[in-house]
Design an enzyme around this catalytic site. Structure first.
Site, PDB file in Angstrom:
ATOM      1  N   GLU A 180      42.814  39.760   4.240  1.00  0.00           N
ATOM      2  CA  GLU A 180      43.113  38.431   4.795  1.00  0.00           C
ATOM      3  C   GLU A 180      43.531  38.491   6.269  1.00  0.00           C
ATOM      4  O   GLU A 180      44.334  37.684   6.740  1.00  0.00           O
ATOM      5  CB  GLU A 180      44.187  37.726   3.960  1.00  0.00           C
ATOM      6  CG  GLU A 180      43.783  37.539   2.502  1.00  0.00           C
ATOM      7  CD  GLU A 180      44.890  36.934   1.653  1.00  0.00           C
ATOM      8  OE1 GLU A 180      45.920  36.495   2.209  1.00  0.00           O
ATOM      9  OE2 GLU A 180      44.734  36.904   0.413  1.00  0.00           O
ATOM     10  N   GLU A 272      40.470  37.869  -4.590  1.00  0.00           N
ATOM     11  CA  GLU A 272      41.678  37.213  -5.102  1.00  0.00           C
ATOM     12  C   GLU A 272      41.325  35.768  -5.411  1.00  0.00           C
ATOM     13  O   GLU A 272      40.525  35.156  -4.713  1.00  0.00           O
ATOM     14  CB  GLU A 272      42.831  37.222  -4.084  1.00  0.00           C
ATOM     15  CG  GLU A 272      43.508  38.550  -3.864  1.00  0.00           C
ATOM     16  CD  GLU A 272      44.706  38.435  -2.919  1.00  0.00           C
ATOM     17  OE1 GLU A 272      45.328  37.345  -2.862  1.00  0.00           O
ATOM     18  OE2 GLU A 272      45.000  39.433  -2.240  1.00  0.00           O
TER      19      GLU A 272
END
Length: 338
Positions: A180, A272
């Site tokens: 991320e 995720e």
């Protein structure tokens, strides 16, 4: 449906890893992922940091275990160990593999130094967040003789030692560090794409050539094309997607976004997620993620994000694969050499 999602050739990925010296265990897993990609999706679940009831909970509710177990080197970060943290996930991952599951690891990398350590929001235990450290990645690369740069190397070396335990046990790892990054909320992404790309390449080179970690399959999860380090540094692309509660969309836009990072055919995973995507919606939209990995805690243990009916549907759907449906990956057919 986009041209990429609709083009079946996008799911014809060659089982070629960026590491030409990859161990057979990694080659076998990559071959299996390529064989199933676009045809089936592997179910996955991240375990908790302190307690890890997620796998048993899923089994009680669905009669199945996920195919992919998600683990984290968070508490193995040296700046956490110094403060009393105890890393446990390496041993848990070894057990998961022995029980027939696939292993993926991320690393919430506590900054090597310069932790603000002001509880509750910026305590040392949140040292992977940009808000909780003044560690400057760009400055570390500007002076490779600095303490900051040396600490980067020593932290990478520390985690390499744990990955070596998995290597020595014959465990292939879907390795997803620096995740991320483009969001900027983690320190490795706080200074923009170039320092982060340098860190990714440094990690690939050091772990591969210095530490001989030939059991790794490199899953890049930067989440923006400007952060992509290049096809020669990425085996698989992962997207982390958190949609509103009980929203079971396929996330096809993010799937297509990830496919557009490269002109090569790369496997794309939902690395995720919060609520589970509806398998019927994924099939309809062509968002055929290789695997998913639901985050831990209330994302799976309560009906706040995914109701039990959808959980059971997901784990018993003809498109999804669970741990009991995996082949013996220790003997899976190796890809034919080109």
């Amino acid at each position: 449906m986009s041209a990429i999602a609709g083009d079946h050739n996008r799911f014809q990925v060659q089982p070629k890893l960026i590491n030409p010296n990859a161990d057979d265990c990694a080659k076998r897993l990559m071959a299996y992922l390529c064989d199933t990609y676009g045809r089936k999706m592997l179910t996955g679940q991240q375990i908790g940091v302190i307690t890890s009831p997620e796998m048993d909970f899923i089994h009680r509710e669905t009669g199945k275990y996920p195919a992919v177990g998600g683990f984290d080197f968070m508490n193995d970060s040296p700046s956490r160990l110094e403060r009393g943290a105890v890393g446990t996930d390496t041993e848990l991952a070894l057990k998961w593999w022995e029980d027939g599951g696939i292993v993926t690891f991320c690393w919430h990398w506590n900054a090597p130094k310069d932790l603000i350590d002001q509880p509750p929001d910026n305590g040392w235990h949140r040292g992977f967040y940009t808000s909780a450290t003044t560690f400057d990645l760009a400055a570390a690369f500007e002076d490779t003789d600095s303490e900051e740069y040396r600490l980067l190397l020593s932290d990478i070396d520390a985690i390499s030692g744990l990955l070596a335990k998995l290597r020595d046990a014959g465990v292939p790892v879907l390795w997803r560090p620096l995740h991320e990054a483009s969001g900027g909320w983690f320190w490795w992404g706080a200074k923009g794409p170039q320092p982060c790309i340098r860190l990714w390449k440094l990690m690939v080179e050091r772990m591969t050539h210095m530490h001989g970690l030939h059991n790794l399959i490199w899953v890049w999860n930067g989440q923006h094309e400007d952060w992509y380090p290049g096809d020669e540094y990425v085996d698989i692309i992962g997207e982390d997607v958190y949609v509103p509660e009980r929203n079971y969309v396929s996330n096809v836009k993010r799937f297509n976004q990830a496919a557009d990072y490269t002109r090569e055919a790369k496997i794309i995973a939902l690395s995720e997620n919060g609520p589970l995507p509806d398998p019927d919606g994924m099939l309809e939209d062509g968002a055929l993620w290789a695997w998913n990995c639901t985050w831990y805690g209330d994302f799976v243990k309560s009906e706040q994000f995914t109701d039990w009916e959808m959980l059971r549907k997901f784990y018993n759907h003809s498109f999804t694969l669970t741990r009991d449906e995996l082949p013996d990956l220790r003997s899976y057919l190796l890809p034919v050499r080109e």
